[in-house]
Write a protein that holds these residues in place. Sequence first.
Motif, PDB file in Angstrom:
ATOM      1  N   SER A 140      31.952  20.303   7.034  1.00  0.00           N
ATOM      2  CA  SER A 140      33.206  19.056   6.530  1.00  0.00           C
ATOM      3  C   SER A 140      32.858  18.496   5.579  1.00  0.00           C
ATOM      4  CB  SER A 140      34.070  18.697   7.370  1.00  0.00           C
ATOM      5  OG  SER A 140      33.143  17.819   8.108  1.00  0.00           O
ATOM      6  N   ILE A 141      31.048  18.395   5.321  1.00  0.00           N
ATOM      7  CA  ILE A 141      29.912  17.352   4.902  1.00  0.00           C
ATOM      8  C   ILE A 141      29.611  18.684   3.539  1.00  0.00           C
ATOM      9  CG2 ILE A 141      27.382  16.866   4.479  1.00  0.00           C
ATOM     10  CD1 ILE A 141      27.546  16.381   7.559  1.00  0.00           C
ATOM     11  N   ARG A 142      29.858  18.051   2.007  1.00  0.00           N
ATOM     12  CA  ARG A 142      30.008  18.874   1.008  1.00  0.00           C
ATOM     13  C   ARG A 142      28.513  19.474   1.309  1.00  0.00           C
ATOM     14  NH1 ARG A 142      29.535  15.146  -4.516  1.00  0.00           N
ATOM     15  NH2 ARG A 142      29.330  16.827  -5.767  1.00  0.00           N
ATOM     16  N   ASN A 143      28.968  20.328   0.690  1.00  0.00           N
ATOM     17  CA  ASN A 143      27.409  21.219   0.182  1.00  0.00           C
ATOM     18  C   ASN A 143      26.444  21.972   1.734  1.00  0.00           C
ATOM     19  OD1 ASN A 143      26.953  20.713  -2.379  1.00  0.00           O
ATOM     20  ND2 ASN A 143      26.216  18.898  -1.918  1.00  0.00           N
ATOM     21  N   LEU A 144      27.881  21.887   3.387  1.00  0.00           N
ATOM     22  CA  LEU A 144      27.431  22.535   3.854  1.00  0.00           C
ATOM     23  C   LEU A 144      28.005  23.062   3.790  1.00  0.00           C
ATOM     24  CD1 LEU A 144      25.672  19.686   5.964  1.00  0.00           C
ATOM     25  CD2 LEU A 144      24.228  20.995   4.495  1.00  0.00           C
ATOM     26  N   GLY A 145      27.851  24.957   4.478  1.00  0.00           N
ATOM     27  CA  GLY A 145      28.956  25.377   5.130  1.00  0.00           C
ATOM     28  C   GLY A 145      28.563  26.492   6.590  1.00  0.00           C
ATOM     29  N   PRO A 146      29.023  26.969   6.590  1.00  0.00           N
ATOM     30  CA  PRO A 146      29.347  27.723   7.969  1.00  0.00           C
ATOM     31  C   PRO A 146      28.315  28.054   8.284  1.00  0.00           C
ATOM     32  CG  PRO A 146      31.437  29.098   6.940  1.00  0.00           C
ATOM     33  CD  PRO A 146      30.062  28.026   5.468  1.00  0.00           C
ATOM     34  N   ALA A 147      26.909  28.631   7.408  1.00  0.00           N
ATOM     35  CA  ALA A 147      25.728  29.285   8.077  1.00  0.00           C
ATOM     36  C   ALA A 147      24.744  27.861   8.181  1.00  0.00           C
ATOM     37  CB  ALA A 147      24.911  29.692   7.108  1.00  0.00           C
ATOM     38  N   VAL A 148      25.139  27.061   7.704  1.00  0.00           N
ATOM     39  CA  VAL A 148      23.976  25.516   8.286  1.00  0.00           C
ATOM     40  C   VAL A 148      25.416  24.749   9.917  1.00  0.00           C
ATOM     41  CG1 VAL A 148      24.196  23.228   7.846  1.00  0.00           C
ATOM     42  CG2 VAL A 148      23.788  25.417   5.974  1.00  0.00           C
ATOM     43  N   GLU A 149      26.564  25.535  10.303  1.00  0.00           N
ATOM     44  CA  GLU A 149      27.153  25.002  10.891  1.00  0.00           C
ATOM     45  C   GLU A 149      26.818  25.584  12.519  1.00  0.00           C
ATOM     46  OE1 GLU A 149      31.377  23.212  11.172  1.00  0.00           O
ATOM     47  OE2 GLU A 149      31.462  25.081  11.288  1.00  0.00           O
ATOM     48  N   ARG A 150      26.428  26.951  11.766  1.00  0.00           N
ATOM     49  CA  ARG A 150      25.995  28.035  13.360  1.00  0.00           C
ATOM     50  C   ARG A 150      24.381  27.547  13.619  1.00  0.00           C
ATOM     51  NH1 ARG A 150      29.236  31.740  10.146  1.00  0.00           N
ATOM     52  NH2 ARG A 150      26.943  32.515   8.911  1.00  0.00           N
ATOM     53  N   GLU A 151      23.548  26.962  12.871  1.00  0.00           N
ATOM     54  CA  GLU A 151      22.213  27.179  12.289  1.00  0.00           C
ATOM     55  C   GLU A 151      22.498  25.555  13.458  1.00  0.00           C
ATOM     56  OE1 GLU A 151      19.098  28.743  12.518  1.00  0.00           O
ATOM     57  OE2 GLU A 151      20.110  30.649  10.740  1.00  0.00           O
ATOM     58  N   CYS A 152      22.909  24.295  12.826  1.00  0.00           N
ATOM     59  CA  CYS A 152      23.343  22.953  14.286  1.00  0.00           C
ATOM     60  C   CYS A 152      23.771  23.245  14.990  1.00  0.00           C
ATOM     61  CB  CYS A 152      24.590  21.918  13.281  1.00  0.00           C
ATOM     62  SG  CYS A 152      23.242  21.653  11.542  1.00  0.00           S
ATOM     63  N   ALA A 153      24.139  24.272  15.714  1.00  0.00           N
ATOM     64  CA  ALA A 153      24.890  24.210  16.797  1.00  0.00           C
ATOM     65  C   ALA A 153      24.068  25.037  17.531  1.00  0.00           C
ATOM     66  CB  ALA A 153      26.292  25.164  16.530  1.00  0.00           C
ATOM     67  N   ALA A 154      23.039  26.102  17.414  1.00  0.00           N
ATOM     68  CA  ALA A 154      22.129  26.547  17.789  1.00  0.00           C
ATOM     69  C   ALA A 154      20.637  26.092  18.370  1.00  0.00           C
ATOM     70  CB  ALA A 154      21.975  27.901  16.655  1.00  0.00           C
ATOM     71  N   ALA A 155      20.834  24.250  17.277  1.00  0.00           N
ATOM     72  CA  ALA A 155      19.914  23.723  17.609  1.00  0.00           C
ATOM     73  C   ALA A 155      20.778  22.707  18.333  1.00  0.00           C
ATOM     74  CB  ALA A 155      19.399  23.279  16.362  1.00  0.00           C
ATOM     75  N   GLY A 156      22.034  22.662  19.021  1.00  0.00           N
ATOM     76  CA  GLY A 156      21.506  21.985  19.683  1.00  0.00           C
ATOM     77  C   GLY A 156      22.343  20.375  19.277  1.00  0.00           C
ATOM     78  N   ILE A 157      23.404  20.532  17.523  1.00  0.00           N
ATOM     79  CA  ILE A 157      23.758  19.786  16.525  1.00  0.00           C
ATOM     80  C   ILE A 157      25.297  20.243  16.250  1.00  0.00           C
ATOM     81  CG2 ILE A 157      23.856  18.539  14.559  1.00  0.00           C
ATOM     82  CD1 ILE A 157      20.614  19.501  14.890  1.00  0.00           C
ATOM     83  N   PRO A 158      26.619  19.973  17.411  1.00  0.00           N
ATOM     84  CA  PRO A 158      27.337  20.153  17.324  1.00  0.00           C
ATOM     85  C   PRO A 158      28.217  19.818  16.627  1.00  0.00           C
ATOM     86  CG  PRO A 158      27.501  19.037  19.421  1.00  0.00           C
ATOM     87  CD  PRO A 158      25.361  18.865  18.401  1.00  0.00           C
ATOM     88  N   ASP A 159      27.641  18.883  15.430  1.00  0.00           N
ATOM     89  CA  ASP A 159      29.653  18.542  14.599  1.00  0.00           C
ATOM     90  C   ASP A 159      28.363  17.226  13.930  1.00  0.00           C
ATOM     91  OD1 ASP A 159      28.420  15.921  15.910  1.00  0.00           O
ATOM     92  OD2 ASP A 159      30.380  16.406  17.730  1.00  0.00           O
ATOM     93  N   ALA A 160      29.687  16.577  13.021  1.00  0.00           N
ATOM     94  CA  ALA A 160      28.809  16.477  12.024  1.00  0.00           C
ATOM     95  C   ALA A 160      28.454  14.880  12.212  1.00  0.00           C
ATOM     96  CB  ALA A 160      29.969  16.019  11.017  1.00  0.00           C
ATOM     97  N   GLU A 161      29.665  14.190  12.895  1.00  0.00           N
ATOM     98  CA  GLU A 161      28.893  12.787  13.701  1.00  0.00           C
ATOM     99  C   GLU A 161      27.111  13.044  14.264  1.00  0.00           C
ATOM    100  OE1 GLU A 161      32.908  13.413  13.041  1.00  0.00           O
ATOM    101  OE2 GLU A 161      31.469  14.150  14.292  1.00  0.00           O
ATOM    102  N   THR A 162      26.882  13.643  14.848  1.00  0.00           N
ATOM    103  CA  THR A 162      25.725  13.824  15.720  1.00  0.00           C
ATOM    104  C   THR A 162      24.650  13.920  14.110  1.00  0.00           C
ATOM    105  OG1 THR A 162      26.496  15.031  17.034  1.00  0.00           O
ATOM    106  CG2 THR A 162      24.038  15.544  17.110  1.00  0.00           C
ATOM    107  N   LEU A 163      25.064  15.161  14.035  1.00  0.00           N
ATOM    108  CA  LEU A 163      23.995  15.664  12.476  1.00  0.00           C
ATOM    109  C   LEU A 163      23.858  13.561  11.765  1.00  0.00           C
ATOM    110  CD1 LEU A 163      22.553  17.406  10.874  1.00  0.00           C
ATOM    111  CD2 LEU A 163      24.681  17.986  10.035  1.00  0.00           C
TER     112      LEU A 163
END
Length: 112
Positions: A7-30
């Motif tokens: 939902s953050i501008r310029n970040l798409g599904p690929a970044v979302e998957r990489e974040c999830a794999a790194a234990g960053i589940p959501d925009a608030e945590t990021l």
Amino acid sequence: MSTPVSSIRNLGPAVERECAAAGIPDAETLRKLGAHEAYRRMLASGTRPHFIGYYVLHMALQGRPWNDCKADEKAKLRTAFDALKAEIPATPKHDTALLRALDEIGVIEKPT
């Protein structure tokens, strides 16, 4: 309530998957971690280092267009990226049982 990373501008599904794999589940945590620490965790979990991805993450968390990073700011981010890359050893993203077995019998070297 959690908001998707994508939902953050310029970040798409690929970044979302990489974040999830790194234990960053959501925009608030990021947002709480910040771009540098989030990217550190992404590298540690197997994301391949790429400078553009690093500075896009910085720009996104500042609400700026991805290509807004210029001159001195880009040079400073490059220095931070290079230091981070040197700090985190490369982790093979696809360390499969087959690759480990082939390495064990001397057929191939495991990717680094």
